[in-house]
Design an enzyme around this catalytic site. Sequence first.
Site, short mmCIF file in Angstrom:
data_model
loop_
_atom_site.label_atom_id
_atom_site.label_comp_id
_atom_site.label_asym_id
_atom_site.label_seq_id
_atom_site.Cartn_x
_atom_site.Cartn_y
_atom_site.Cartn_z
N THR A 8 0.82 -1.27 -0.09
CA THR A 8 -0.07 0.03 0.01
C THR A 8 0.92 1.38 0.09
O THR A 8 1.82 1.30 0.76
CB THR A 8 -1.10 0.16 1.30
OG1 THR A 8 -1.58 1.26 1.27
CG2 THR A 8 -0.32 -0.17 2.55
N GLU A 15 -5.07 -3.19 4.02
CA GLU A 15 -4.58 -3.74 5.15
C GLU A 15 -5.98 -4.44 5.65
O GLU A 15 -5.86 -5.25 6.66
CB GLU A 15 -4.29 -2.49 6.22
CG GLU A 15 -2.96 -1.97 6.00
CD GLU A 15 -2.99 -0.61 5.23
OE1 GLU A 15 -3.85 -0.67 4.26
OE2 GLU A 15 -2.33 0.22 5.40
N TRP A 52 -2.98 6.71 -4.69
CA TRP A 52 -2.32 7.83 -3.71
C TRP A 52 -1.38 8.61 -4.11
O TRP A 52 -0.20 8.58 -4.81
CB TRP A 52 -1.69 6.85 -2.63
CG TRP A 52 -2.91 5.88 -1.73
CD1 TRP A 52 -3.08 4.82 -1.74
CD2 TRP A 52 -3.87 6.85 -0.71
NE1 TRP A 52 -3.95 4.53 -0.98
CE2 TRP A 52 -4.49 5.66 -0.39
CE3 TRP A 52 -4.14 7.85 -0.29
CZ2 TRP A 52 -5.50 5.73 0.58
CZ3 TRP A 52 -5.41 8.04 0.53
CH2 TRP A 52 -5.98 6.90 1.14
N LYS A 83 -6.08 11.05 -2.29
CA LYS A 83 -6.34 9.79 -2.92
C LYS A 83 -7.05 10.50 -4.34
O LYS A 83 -8.13 11.07 -4.32
CB LYS A 83 -7.44 9.00 -2.24
CG LYS A 83 -7.39 7.68 -2.99
CD LYS A 83 -8.06 6.48 -2.12
CE LYS A 83 -7.46 5.16 -2.33
NZ LYS A 83 -8.45 4.11 -1.69
#
Length: 540
Positions: A186, A331, A445, A440
């Site tokens: 991520t 996550e 991102w 975002k």
Amino acid sequence: MHGLISDRPLLISSLLEHAARYHGNTEIISVDSQDKTIRSNYENVNIRSKKLAQALIKLGAKKGDTIATMAWSNLRHYELYFGVSGIGSICHTINPRLFPEQLVFIINDAKDKFLFIDIDFIPLIEKLMDKITKIEKIIVLCDKIDMPNSSIIKNLISYEDLINGENGDFDWPLFDEKTASSLCYTSGTTGNPKGVLYAHRSTVIHAFAAAAPDAMNLSARDVIMPIAPMFHANAWAIPYVTTMVGAKLVLPGRNLDGESVQNLIENEQVTFTAAVPTIWLMLFEYLEQSGKKLDSLKSCVVGGSACPRFMMEKFYEKYGVEVLHCWGMTETSPIGTINRPLAKHYGQSFSERLDVAVKQGRPVYGVEIKITDENDITLPNNGKDFGNLWIRGPWICSGYLNIEKSETHGEDDWFMTGDVATIDEDGFMQITDRTKDVIKSGGEWISSIEIENFAVGHPSVMEAGVIGVFHPKWDERPLLIIVKNENAKVSKEEILDFLKDKIVSWWMPDDVVFVESLPHTATGKIQKLALREQFKDYKF
Ligand code: AMP
């Protein structure tokens, strides 16, 4: 004393084995990386995945080895999900939209042994070859006749050639269900991307939870098309869920513009799909121009960013599609909460229903959430108090790969999400802000801190703060707020010009504003929450 129930492990291979046995003829449709449509079914795909498993073992893949993919949502990528994890290796899905330095970092951090890539990404990998020394073999996801020539990457292998040498006579091995199965990095945090390592057990129980009626409500009678790419939290785990329920699967490839998406929905009679709001805006634009409809589509998930109210209204009123607002993270495998009405909401007006539907939803079974204040005291679920959102459950990550002490993992399995939320009396959670310093944009991102660091390199800039501001197409875009050095004269254009060769084009701030001072915390950090509040009415 142990219960007298079999401890046969929950393994990812069992999803495909089940689909092949009980839904063998059910179709899997895929648009490959050269935009060719391939039609297959679960029985064939199980055999092909087994051939892949045999080939991987011959290449030297071992349990615990990390095998990377860099590919769009297509059939061969789907086979890798099962072939790699099925032998106990780890399927590392790489997001090709990361920067070259980030790609090098994650490929080396994950110790990827083999890399499977779509043809499109060969030029990207060619540029990194001298820095990614651990990769032993690169396999191109295409037929032998389509194999590209590369003067930089030696000994490229064709995927079809690789698996054609095998017979598919292979039994998926059994091993501990807690074995690592897949890996996704991520970039939704500050600093380097962080590896989230999923397990067979977490993936399978997450699939059970995702399919349930109050979650995605999926069955063998659905036609399911994940639009969220297979390198984003495993296409939101939808390929696993679809396989578990034995539904027809449509993998849309690389073209996610409105026309391509509408065509696939219509031609394949898709009943369920999932994507970020930016994709739906592009689809609406096409529907409006073409006068086309979404007749087969019953429901769709909107997640990754907040679903605006107008989007829900349009889906319901104009196209008859039920919207499921979801919140989750890489996550969290990724499902955290999903918005479904309760019995008490029936009979309410459309507008009242929307008041609830725009919230990010309630936790599905398995997941617990809470909000806390700055002293980590749990706040009441009254729909008003807002605080740091925490989550725990059997498919929530307990740490990051190769990071000894995660700052976002607390006691008793709680994980701090970096989102700020309210939770109402019924458990409906609503995101109100974000504490993590990232933006975002269209589902990807952008690091505000990195832009700030470059901006302060300009001789006229004393201090710089970057925040995400609402944008009608991309959901958020960066706004750069600058305090100039005393007597310095500098224009917006000069600042943007200065940043141009330092950051990629889609990270470029959409605007620059100059202020006298920035708000600070007691420790001298820029107070982003206050800055966002100050610019909440700003429009690009
Ligand atoms: P990622 O790990 O890239 O999937 O990003 C997860 C983050 O995306 C969350 O922590 C939120 O900040 C944001 N996010 C995901 N879903 C939603 C949603 N429905 N509404 C608002 N933000 C969301």
